[in-house]
Write a protein that holds these residues in place. Structure first.
Motif: not given
Length: 185
Positions: A43-62
């Motif tokens: 339940x904490x995986x999205x809040x903890x970088x140790x459990x699951x790496x955070x999703x990196x953000x990319x400049x979106x070009x459609x």
């Protein structure tokens, strides 16, 4: 249920139910404990970088096209090899996130994840993804598919038995007390 009309029979039945309830509870306690603790971690995986790496953000070009899957596989394998040269690892799956412009390439061994820019193939991160290990412990698949099937059926059936015997142990003493208070009703 008619044989339970006498308070003495109810008391004897309750003694047996307590015994079953206790031993089934002791047997299931390890399964329940592991499932509960791993469920809390998940339940904490999205809040903890140790459990699951955070999703990196990319400049979106459609209007820019995404890389081909084969190209992503090749880039991710090279990135992991550069990061961990001693590892020979196959790709398990690729998690495509079009809204974020990211492809997460997950490997079979070691819980490795390589995040790529879906547009240009840039490597955004190479990290371990422990949430997959925790999920495998949570559902029992860490020990194999046969164990998972057996353990989840035992756990589910055991919990149903625990609920039924618990309800009997909660309700029947009320009947006994009522019969002792009013023996001829």
């Amino acid at each position: 249920m008619l044989y339970l009309l006498k308070s003495g029979k109810i008391v004897n039945t309750l003694r047996n139910y307590r015994k079953y309830h206790r031993w089934i509870g002791v047997f299931l306690s390890m399964f329940i404990l592991i499932s509960s603790l791993t469920g809390i971690l998940l339940s904490w995986k999205k809040q903890s970088d140790l459990i699951q790496p955070p999703t990196q953000l990319v400049k979106q070009e459609t209007n820019e096209p995404w890389l081909a899957i084969e190209e992503m596989e090749m880039i991710a394998s090279r990135a992991l090899k550069k990061h961990q040269p001693e590892i020979q690892n196959k790709i398990d799956r690729i998690d495509i996130r079009p809204g974020k412009g990211v492809a997460k390439v997950l490997f079979e061994q070691g819980y490795w994840e390589v995040q790529l820019d879906g547009y240009n193939g840039g490597v955004l991160s190479v990290e371990r993804r422990y949430s997959d290990l925790i999920e495998q412990l949570h559902d029992g698949s860490f020990f194999g598919e046969n164990f998972k099937l057996l353990a989840m059926n035992v756990l589910g059936t055991g919990l149903v038995v625990m609920v039924i015997t618990g309800l009997v142990l909660w309700y029947c003493p009320k009947i006994v007390r009522k019969r002792k208070k009013h023996p001829f009703r």
